[in-house]
Design an enzyme around this catalytic site. Structure first.
Site, short mmCIF file in Angstrom:
data_model
loop_
_atom_site.label_atom_id
_atom_site.label_comp_id
_atom_site.label_asym_id
_atom_site.label_seq_id
_atom_site.Cartn_x
_atom_site.Cartn_y
_atom_site.Cartn_z
N ASN A 9 0.86 -1.19 0.00
CA ASN A 9 0.00 0.00 0.00
C ASN A 9 0.89 1.24 0.00
O ASN A 9 1.46 1.59 1.03
CB ASN A 9 -0.90 -0.04 1.25
CG ASN A 9 -1.72 1.23 1.41
OD1 ASN A 9 -1.83 2.04 0.48
ND2 ASN A 9 -2.28 1.43 2.59
N TRP A 10 0.98 1.87 -1.15
CA TRP A 10 1.89 3.03 -1.27
C TRP A 10 1.33 4.29 -0.63
O TRP A 10 2.00 5.29 -0.53
CB TRP A 10 2.19 3.29 -2.75
CG TRP A 10 3.00 2.24 -3.44
CD1 TRP A 10 3.41 1.03 -2.93
CD2 TRP A 10 3.50 2.28 -4.77
NE1 TRP A 10 4.12 0.33 -3.86
CE2 TRP A 10 4.19 1.07 -5.02
CE3 TRP A 10 3.42 3.21 -5.81
CZ2 TRP A 10 4.82 0.79 -6.23
CZ3 TRP A 10 4.03 2.93 -7.03
CH2 TRP A 10 4.72 1.74 -7.23
N LYS A 11 0.06 4.25 -0.24
CA LYS A 11 -0.61 5.45 0.32
C LYS A 11 -0.40 6.65 -0.60
O LYS A 11 -0.26 6.47 -1.81
CB LYS A 11 -0.10 5.72 1.74
CG LYS A 11 -0.15 4.48 2.64
CD LYS A 11 -0.04 4.82 4.08
CE LYS A 11 0.12 3.54 4.88
NZ LYS A 11 -0.14 3.72 6.29
N HIS A 97 -9.64 0.98 4.94
CA HIS A 97 -8.37 1.18 5.64
C HIS A 97 -8.63 2.09 6.85
O HIS A 97 -9.46 2.99 6.79
CB HIS A 97 -7.35 1.83 4.69
CG HIS A 97 -5.97 1.83 5.23
ND1 HIS A 97 -5.56 2.75 6.18
CD2 HIS A 97 -4.91 1.02 5.00
CE1 HIS A 97 -4.29 2.49 6.49
NE2 HIS A 97 -3.88 1.45 5.79
N GLU A 99 -7.10 4.49 8.00
CA GLU A 99 -6.92 5.93 7.75
C GLU A 99 -8.18 6.52 7.13
O GLU A 99 -8.54 7.67 7.39
CB GLU A 99 -5.68 6.15 6.85
CG GLU A 99 -4.40 5.93 7.65
CD GLU A 99 -3.20 5.49 6.83
OE1 GLU A 99 -3.23 5.61 5.59
OE2 GLU A 99 -2.22 5.02 7.45
N GLU A 169 -5.43 -5.19 10.59
CA GLU A 169 -4.44 -4.14 10.76
C GLU A 169 -4.70 -3.39 12.06
O GLU A 169 -5.52 -2.44 12.08
CB GLU A 169 -4.51 -3.15 9.59
CG GLU A 169 -4.19 -3.76 8.25
CD GLU A 169 -3.60 -2.71 7.31
OE1 GLU A 169 -2.51 -2.95 6.80
OE2 GLU A 169 -4.22 -1.64 7.13
N GLY A 175 2.20 2.24 10.73
CA GLY A 175 3.12 3.37 10.59
C GLY A 175 3.81 3.76 11.88
O GLY A 175 4.42 4.83 11.97
N SER A 214 3.25 -2.17 10.28
CA SER A 214 4.70 -2.10 10.44
C SER A 214 5.43 -3.40 10.12
O SER A 214 6.43 -3.73 10.76
CB SER A 214 5.06 -1.61 11.86
OG SER A 214 4.56 -0.31 12.06
N GLY A 235 2.65 -1.21 4.34
CA GLY A 235 2.64 0.21 4.01
C GLY A 235 4.03 0.73 3.76
O GLY A 235 4.61 0.55 2.69
N GLY A 236 4.61 1.37 4.77
CA GLY A 236 5.91 2.03 4.64
C GLY A 236 6.98 1.19 3.96
O GLY A 236 7.68 1.69 3.06
C1 PEP Z 1 -0.97 0.12 6.00
O1 PEP Z 1 -1.07 1.32 5.82
O2 PEP Z 1 -1.80 -0.65 5.51
C2 PEP Z 1 0.18 -0.37 6.76
C3 PEP Z 1 0.18 -1.59 7.18
O3 PEP Z 1 1.19 0.54 6.98
P1 PEP Z 1 2.61 0.24 7.69
O4 PEP Z 1 3.14 -1.05 7.11
O5 PEP Z 1 3.44 1.42 7.32
O6 PEP Z 1 2.35 0.13 9.14
#
Ligand code: PEP
Length: 252
Positions: A9-11, A97, A99, A169, A175, A214, A235-236
């Site tokens: 997930n590049w956000k 998600h 967010e 999640e 994050g 994470s 994500g990151g």
């Molecule tokens: C996400 O945004 O779906 C996610 C899991 O982010 P991160 O891996 O950065 O925690």
């Protein structure tokens, strides 16, 4: 037997130059034809067509990060439909998600409607569920994920839900660099699978349950080795081709 899926997930990150560079790296190191893992990347909407072109002929799938719950075309300024995502080559779409739930007020009902719209267009929705830190502290983790997933299960029957992916999640792990322990994650995954089984044993056995929060190459192998964890939503770490590829390779 379920296969594994690792989705990046590049956000809201990227540029045309960055998309080319990142996908070049991912194709080089995670695009091996014999990989047992389905790999997917989820760039922002505006880069989907570019990414589709770069991924054409590869075994890396494309997905989007959100969609409109409305089916068909219409006066919905700023929205993107499931059919449009399918048209540009998406296979997956993230729905609900945390967010979007927290910052854009998406309700469980809206998430269920988006899931339905995605499935109707032939996309595979990745439905996200997860508790906040306060909810975990209060002992409400299972009640929260149950409420979130039940909204989808109440709207759609087992046949309609074939192909749906669920991502656990925990909000406190997204994050933040704090990853759920494999034991914590497995407990929730097993619970989610049991919830699915109340709906349909077949659906429970076939649904991929991803962990997200994470995930790094260093933590992925132990998480993915849990019996009810079928890959990750990353994500990151998905913005670094080498790290993302190492996570994809963590599936044994
Ligand atoms: C996400 O945004 O779906 C996610 C899991 O982010 P991160 O891996 O950065 O925690």
């Amino acid at each position: 037997m379920r296969s594994y899926l690792v989705a990046g997930n590049w956000k809201m990150h990227g540029s045309q130059a960055r998309v080319s560079e990142l996908l070049e790296g991912v194709l080089e190191s995670a695009g091996a034809a014999e990989s047992p893992v389905q790999v997917a990347v989820l760039p922002p909407f505006v880069y989907l067509a570019q990414a589709a072109q770069l991924l054409s002929g590869s075994n890396i799938a494309l997905g989007a990060q959100d969609l409109c719950e409305q089916v068909g075309e219409g006066a919905f300024t700023g929205e993107v439909s499931a059919a449009m995502l399918a048209d540009v080559g998406c296979r997956y779409v993230v729905v609900g998600h945390s967010e979007r739930r927290a910052q854009y007020g998406e309700s469980d009902e809206l998430v269920a409607a988006k899931t339905a719209a995605a499935l109707q267009a032939g996309l595979l929705p990745i439905v996200c569920v997860g508790e906040t830190d306060a909810e975990r502290e209060a002992g409400d983790t299972l009640a929260v994920v149950s409420r979130q997933l039940s909204a989808v299960l109440e709207r759609l029957g087992p046949d309609e839900l074939r192909g749906v992916v669920v991502a656990y999640e925990p909000v406190w792990a997204i994050g933040t660099g704090k990853t759920a322990t494999p034991v914590q994650a497995q407990e929730v995954h097993a619970y989610l699978r049991a919830l699915l089984a109340e709906h349909s044993e077949e659906l429970a056995a076939s649904t991929q349950l991803l962990y997200g929060g994470s995930v790094k190459a260093a933590s992925a192998a132990e998480l993915f080795a849990q019996p009810d964890i079928d890959g990750g939503l990353v994500g990151g770490a998905s913005l670094d081709a080498d790290e993302f590829s190492a996570i994809c390779r963590a599936v044994s």
